[in-house]
Design an enzyme around this catalytic site. Structure first.
Site, mmCIF file in Angstrom:
data_model
loop_
_atom_site.group_PDB
_atom_site.id
_atom_site.type_symbol
_atom_site.label_atom_id
_atom_site.label_comp_id
_atom_site.label_asym_id
_atom_site.label_seq_id
_atom_site.Cartn_x
_atom_site.Cartn_y
_atom_site.Cartn_z
ATOM 1 N N ALA B 79 61.327 107.042 49.758
ATOM 2 C CA ALA B 79 61.401 105.687 50.287
ATOM 3 C C ALA B 79 62.748 105.122 49.865
ATOM 4 C CB ALA B 79 60.263 104.839 49.734
ATOM 5 N N GLY B 122 58.220 109.235 49.087
ATOM 6 C CA GLY B 122 57.770 108.739 50.379
ATOM 7 C C GLY B 122 57.932 109.775 51.480
ATOM 8 N N GLU B 125 54.988 111.934 51.278
ATOM 9 C CA GLU B 125 53.806 111.183 51.737
ATOM 10 C C GLU B 125 53.786 111.053 53.255
ATOM 11 O OE1 GLU B 125 54.783 108.004 48.893
ATOM 12 O OE2 GLU B 125 52.655 108.018 48.377
ATOM 13 N N GLU B 145 57.865 109.880 41.673
ATOM 14 C CA GLU B 145 57.838 108.442 41.374
ATOM 15 C C GLU B 145 57.783 108.135 39.880
ATOM 16 O OE1 GLU B 145 56.116 109.914 43.752
ATOM 17 O OE2 GLU B 145 56.337 108.781 45.604
#
Lengths: 267, 271
Positions: B79, B122, B125, B145
């Site tokens: 992300a 991200g 994911e 993360e």
């Protein structure tokens, strides 16, 4: 012996060929921390460099590479505390072996002199070996109570068979140029004066070839005989960690530094 | 040569339709993440474009399956950290940018992820929101993360656990270490690992294979399989049975079964 250059690793690039020279001639180009990290960086750069299509790895002076510098500061420090040879190998040698194998460019070891310990391992991890008639390969690890590392425990048996490899590892006997050639792991034995010209001629020829097909061929060979490379390097590092904690290793290094025969206990 | 058509212009993604065979009138939809300067880091704008493109494909009857890819170097490196570094609990909750991500889950058509290089945080994911994953040998997966003091926030703790089981998922998420393509294959995270030169083509081939089936059936099957991940087995089984019965009101079911008995290839019309 005087150093011809301050730099412990030399690189040059010519006609599509990258040449990496280990340059600690007064130490037979043995590895301290710095040299191992510089070699990692040099290999990474040559992998990225699109103009480099073939690579030569060689040493300056009378040796190719004597492996780990047992007198280098880091090992002495590691000896002082709890030595962690496993971690040292994971950080320093295994990334070199992985890069030599996984980089999809042909790598020629131009072996100019004795290749011992990790120095021999690296020569065997390359794709081609051109050597002089004075060269000897020595699996010197067990002399100081260690196991062969930097891929030697699986690369050498796959190249010459487990019987001969195990013999060499436990005896730490020299494998001479002629014997190595007879075992089929040497591409060419040449006079000392012709080593670099022969290696360069081969590298330049490879650099002009269908390098994508060469890259895919190396990938296929890796898949066929070194698919488990990372796993076995990790396992070897774990076993070296065990060997590094042994009393025999402590005695082996001590005896080496004191230049006397070691007294081993088997533990 | 296969026909490709560019449908719309976006800033952060490339979108195309590719005909499965000349003149078939059946397409697969291609979406490629395209922020090369940021290794395809998934910012809010990109995610909105992505959802928009996928929803457009969902509505387009000629599109039967979707391939989501990044670049050879990175599927998506994560992300966009810059975007959220200064958020507070209250501000990040009220923006609720992940709501955009949740809309990927609502896409009805099968999505094949074509993954090379980094699929981290991200990126991993987003990849796991897809229905099938074709990886290149150079792909790297992970949920790093914890390295920056947070946890996966777009489904990583749930979907990775479904894929790998509790113990392996714990290791990957709690250490933040990356997995190689081969490890991911062995762990059951990806369908297939192929040389990097071919990963996109393999993913397209999988999508094309799916595109040749009845779209009514493939979509109801996707819906039923996803049902296996929430609720009880009994609920899931009832849901599956309902979808199974429902297909008997489609022309494709009549044609499919008839063609089977007549030992010929079915011609599906998507009704």
């Amino acid at each position: 012996m005087s150093q011809i250059n301050d730099k412990i690793l030399l690189t040059e690039k010519k006609n599509g060929v990258g040449i990496i020279t280990l340059n600690r001639p007064d130490k037979l180009n043995s590895f301290n921390d710095e040299l191992s990290f510089q070699l990692q960086d040099a290999l990474k750069e040559m992998e990225k460099d699109k103009e480099v299509k073939a690579i030569i790895l060689t040493g300056s002076g009378r040796g190719f590479c004597a492996g780990q510098d047992l007198q280098s500061r880091s090992i002495a420090q590691e000896m002082g505390q709890k030595p962690s040879l496993g971690d040292s190998i994971r950080r320093r040698y295994n990334p070199i072996v992985t890069k030599l194998r996984r980089m999809e460019k042909p790598i020629i070891a131009a072996v100019n002199g004795v290749a011992a310990g990790a120095g021999a391992s690296l020569a065997f991890a390359c794709d081609f070996r051109i050597i002089t008639d004075k060269v000897a390969f020595i699996q010197s690890f067990t002399k100081v109570g260690l196991i062969p590392d930097s891929g030697a425990t699986f690369i050498l048996p796959r190249l010459i068979g487990a019987t001969k490899a195990f013999d060499l590892m436990l005896s730490a006997d020299k494998l001479t140029a002629q014997e190595a050639f007879d075992l089929g792991v040497i591409n060419k034995v040449v006079d000392e004066a012709d080593l670099m010209t022969t290696a360069t001629a081969l590298a330049e020829r490879l650099a002009q070839g269908p390098t994508k097909a060469f890259a895919l061929t190396k990938r296929a060979i890796n898949k066929a005989i070194f698919d488990d490379l990372e796993e076995l390097l990790e396992y070897e590092a774990t076993l070296q960690e065990i060997a590094g904690r042994s009393e025999d290793f402590e005695e082996g290094v001590k005896a080496f530094v004191e230049k006397r025969p070691p007294q081993y206990k088997g533990k | 040569m296969r026909m490709t058509t560019t449908t719309m212009t976006y800033t952060n993604i490339l979108v195309e339709k590719q005909e499965t065979s000349p003149g078939s009138g059946i397409y697969i939809g291609l979406v490629a993440l395209n922020r090369p300067s940021a290794l395809n880091a998934l910012n809010n704008h990109l995610m909105q474009e992505l959802v928009e493109a996928m929803q457009a494909f969902d509505k387009d009857d000629t599109v039967r399956a979707i391939v989501l890819s990044g670049s050879e170097r990175a599927f998506a490196a994560g992300a966009d950290i810059k975007e959220m570094a200064d958020e507070t609990t209250v501000s990040i909750m009220s923006k609720d940018n992940f709501a955009t991500w949740d809309r990927v889950k609502a896409v009805k058509k099968p999505i094949v992820a074509a993954v090379s290089g980094f699929a981290l945080g991200g990126g991993c994911e987003l990849m796991m929101m897809c229905d099938m994953i074709v990886a290149s040998e150079t792909a790297q997966f992970g949920q790093p993360e914890v390295n920056i003091g947070v946890i996966p926030g777009a489904g990583g703790t749930q979907r990775l656990t479904h894929a790998l089981g509790k113990y392996k998922a714990m290791e990957i998420i709690l250490t933040g270490r990356p997995m190689t393509a081969n490890e991911a294959l062995q762990a059951g995270l990806v369908n297939k690992v192929v040389p990097v030169e071919l990963y996109l083509e393999e993913a397209k081939n999988l999508a094309i294979q799916i595109a040749s089936k009845s779209p009514v059936a493939t979509q109801l099957a996707k819906e039923a399989i996803l049902k296996a991940f929430d609720g009880s087995l009994d609920d899931g089984l009832r849901f599956e049975r309902k979808n199974f019965y429902m297909l008997f009101s489609s022309e494709d079911q009549k044609e499919g079964m008839k063609a089977f008995m007549e030992k010929r290839k079915a011609k599906f019309v998507g009704r």
